[in-house]
Design a protein around this motif. Structure first.
Motif, PDB file in Angstrom:
ATOM      1  N   MET A  30       0.849  -1.180   0.000  1.00  0.00           N
ATOM      2  CA  MET A  30       0.000   0.000   0.000  1.00  0.00           C
ATOM      3  C   MET A  30       0.889   1.236   0.000  1.00  0.00           C
ATOM      4  O   MET A  30       1.876   1.301   0.734  1.00  0.00           O
ATOM      5  CB  MET A  30      -0.876   0.014   1.249  1.00  0.00           C
ATOM      6  N   THR A  31       0.560   2.207  -0.837  1.00  0.00           N
ATOM      7  CA  THR A  31       1.301   3.461  -0.906  1.00  0.00           C
ATOM      8  C   THR A  31       0.312   4.613  -0.823  1.00  0.00           C
ATOM      9  O   THR A  31      -0.767   4.554  -1.410  1.00  0.00           O
ATOM     10  CB  THR A  31       2.082   3.567  -2.227  1.00  0.00           C
ATOM     11  N   GLY A  32       0.665   5.653  -0.092  1.00  0.00           N
ATOM     12  CA  GLY A  32      -0.222   6.805   0.006  1.00  0.00           C
ATOM     13  C   GLY A  32       0.529   8.067   0.370  1.00  0.00           C
ATOM     14  O   GLY A  32       1.669   8.018   0.848  1.00  0.00           O
ATOM     15  N   ASN A  33      -0.104   9.189   0.131  1.00  0.00           N
ATOM     16  CA  ASN A  33       0.445  10.488   0.526  1.00  0.00           C
ATOM     17  C   ASN A  33       0.007  10.805   1.941  1.00  0.00           C
ATOM     18  O   ASN A  33      -1.116  10.487   2.339  1.00  0.00           O
ATOM     19  CB  ASN A  33      -0.042  11.592  -0.406  1.00  0.00           C
ATOM     20  N   ILE A  34       0.890  11.434   2.687  1.00  0.00           N
ATOM     21  CA  ILE A  34       0.563  11.850   4.049  1.00  0.00           C
ATOM     22  C   ILE A  34       0.821  13.341   4.177  1.00  0.00           C
ATOM     23  O   ILE A  34       1.674  13.898   3.499  1.00  0.00           O
ATOM     24  CB  ILE A  34       1.365  11.066   5.117  1.00  0.00           C
ATOM     25  N   TYR A  35       0.052  13.979   5.032  1.00  0.00           N
ATOM     26  CA  TYR A  35       0.157  15.415   5.233  1.00  0.00           C
ATOM     27  C   TYR A  35       0.203  15.687   6.734  1.00  0.00           C
ATOM     28  O   TYR A  35      -0.781  16.088   7.340  1.00  0.00           O
ATOM     29  CB  TYR A  35      -1.018  16.138   4.569  1.00  0.00           C
ATOM     30  N   ALA A  36       1.343  15.430   7.322  1.00  0.00           N
ATOM     31  CA  ALA A  36       1.503  15.610   8.760  1.00  0.00           C
ATOM     32  C   ALA A  36       1.911  17.041   9.071  1.00  0.00           C
ATOM     33  O   ALA A  36       2.603  17.692   8.286  1.00  0.00           O
ATOM     34  CB  ALA A  36       2.564  14.643   9.285  1.00  0.00           C
ATOM     35  N   GLY A  37       1.470  17.506  10.223  1.00  0.00           N
ATOM     36  CA  GLY A  37       1.857  18.827  10.685  1.00  0.00           C
ATOM     37  C   GLY A  37       3.186  18.771  11.418  1.00  0.00           C
ATOM     38  O   GLY A  37       3.671  17.698  11.798  1.00  0.00           O
ATOM     39  N   ALA A  38       3.793  19.915  11.635  1.00  0.00           N
ATOM     40  CA  ALA A  38       5.093  19.992  12.307  1.00  0.00           C
ATOM     41  C   ALA A  38       5.036  19.416  13.724  1.00  0.00           C
ATOM     42  O   ALA A  38       6.028  18.902  14.230  1.00  0.00           O
ATOM     43  CB  ALA A  38       5.574  21.434  12.340  1.00  0.00           C
ATOM     44  N   GLU A  39       3.872  19.483  14.388  1.00  0.00           N
ATOM     45  CA  GLU A  39       3.737  18.984  15.756  1.00  0.00           C
ATOM     46  C   GLU A  39       3.443  17.483  15.828  1.00  0.00           C
ATOM     47  O   GLU A  39       3.465  16.893  16.906  1.00  0.00           O
ATOM     48  CB  GLU A  39       2.640  19.765  16.492  1.00  0.00           C
ATOM     49  N   ASP A  40       3.163  16.848  14.712  1.00  0.00           N
ATOM     50  CA  ASP A  40       2.863  15.413  14.697  1.00  0.00           C
ATOM     51  C   ASP A  40       4.151  14.611  14.926  1.00  0.00           C
ATOM     52  O   ASP A  40       5.123  14.771  14.206  1.00  0.00           O
ATOM     53  CB  ASP A  40       2.224  15.004  13.373  1.00  0.00           C
ATOM     54  N   ASN A  41       4.135  13.744  15.931  1.00  0.00           N
ATOM     55  CA  ASN A  41       5.344  12.993  16.260  1.00  0.00           C
ATOM     56  C   ASN A  41       5.064  11.550  16.658  1.00  0.00           C
ATOM     57  O   ASN A  41       5.841  10.931  17.347  1.00  0.00           O
ATOM     58  CB  ASN A  41       6.117  13.695  17.373  1.00  0.00           C
ATOM     59  N   GLY A  42       3.940  10.999  16.226  1.00  0.00           N
ATOM     60  CA  GLY A  42       3.601   9.633  16.595  1.00  0.00           C
ATOM     61  C   GLY A  42       2.933   8.898  15.458  1.00  0.00           C
ATOM     62  O   GLY A  42       2.703   9.451  14.388  1.00  0.00           O
ATOM     63  N   ILE A  43       2.629   7.641  15.704  1.00  0.00           N
ATOM     64  CA  ILE A  43       1.935   6.808  14.732  1.00  0.00           C
ATOM     65  C   ILE A  43       0.908   5.972  15.486  1.00  0.00           C
ATOM     66  O   ILE A  43       1.152   5.557  16.632  1.00  0.00           O
ATOM     67  CB  ILE A  43       2.917   5.915  13.941  1.00  0.00           C
ATOM     68  N   ALA A  44      -0.238   5.774  14.884  1.00  0.00           N
ATOM     69  CA  ALA A  44      -1.288   4.956  15.489  1.00  0.00           C
ATOM     70  C   ALA A  44      -1.697   3.875  14.497  1.00  0.00           C
ATOM     71  O   ALA A  44      -1.793   4.128  13.301  1.00  0.00           O
ATOM     72  CB  ALA A  44      -2.492   5.814  15.847  1.00  0.00           C
ATOM     73  N   LEU A  45      -1.893   2.677  14.980  1.00  0.00           N
ATOM     74  CA  LEU A  45      -2.348   1.547  14.173  1.00  0.00           C
ATOM     75  C   LEU A  45      -3.711   1.120  14.666  1.00  0.00           C
ATOM     76  O   LEU A  45      -3.948   1.053  15.868  1.00  0.00           O
ATOM     77  CB  LEU A  45      -1.364   0.382  14.278  1.00  0.00           C
ATOM     78  N   PHE A  46      -4.622   0.829  13.737  1.00  0.00           N
ATOM     79  CA  PHE A  46      -5.933   0.354  14.138  1.00  0.00           C
ATOM     80  C   PHE A  46      -6.461  -0.579  13.054  1.00  0.00           C
ATOM     81  O   PHE A  46      -5.995  -0.580  11.927  1.00  0.00           O
ATOM     82  CB  PHE A  46      -6.901   1.513  14.394  1.00  0.00           C
ATOM     83  N   GLY A  47      -7.412  -1.397  13.413  1.00  0.00           N
ATOM     84  CA  GLY A  47      -8.001  -2.345  12.471  1.00  0.00           C
ATOM     85  C   GLY A  47      -9.488  -2.490  12.717  1.00  0.00           C
ATOM     86  O   GLY A  47     -10.029  -1.986  13.693  1.00  0.00           O
ATOM     87  N   GLU A  48     -10.138  -3.197  11.829  1.00  0.00           N
ATOM     88  CA  GLU A  48     -11.571  -3.436  11.949  1.00  0.00           C
ATOM     89  C   GLU A  48     -11.842  -4.937  11.949  1.00  0.00           C
ATOM     90  O   GLU A  48     -11.155  -5.700  11.287  1.00  0.00           O
ATOM     91  CB  GLU A  48     -12.313  -2.803  10.769  1.00  0.00           C
ATOM     92  N   GLY A  49     -12.854  -5.338  12.690  1.00  0.00           N
ATOM     93  CA  GLY A  49     -13.324  -6.716  12.633  1.00  0.00           C
ATOM     94  C   GLY A  49     -12.510  -7.728  13.407  1.00  0.00           C
ATOM     95  O   GLY A  49     -12.541  -8.903  13.097  1.00  0.00           O
ATOM     96  N   GLY A  50     -11.787  -7.322  14.405  1.00  0.00           N
ATOM     97  CA  GLY A  50     -11.033  -8.293  15.178  1.00  0.00           C
ATOM     98  C   GLY A  50     -10.124  -7.626  16.183  1.00  0.00           C
ATOM     99  O   GLY A  50     -10.178  -6.420  16.388  1.00  0.00           O
TER     100      GLY A  50
END
Length: 64
Positions: A30-50
């Motif tokens: 999977m490839t995508g564009n991201i638009y993070a702000g200067a204050e963004d400093n983390g990553i979150a993972l989430f899923g559906e159905g389990g």
């Protein structure tokens, strides 16, 4: 992506404007564009159905 032996392997590459995710050593990508702000400093993972459990994370910095 398919779950193998109850596990899903992900390799995530991030830079200032894009994200690439390789599932199970390239079985699905999977490839995508991201638009993070200067204050963004983390990553979150989430899923559906389990439920899921992260067993480990390695972080590497690229030196330019």
């Amino acid at each position: 992506p398919k779950i193998k032996d109850g596990k899903l392997r992900m390799r995530i590459f991030l830079d200032v404007s894009s994200a690439e995710v390789f599932f199970n050593d390239g079985e699905c990508v999977m490839t995508g564009n991201i638009y993070a702000g200067a204050e963004d400093n983390g990553i979150a993972l989430f899923g559906e159905g389990g439920t899921a459990r992260i067993t480990f994370i390695n972080k590497y910095d690229l030196i330019v």
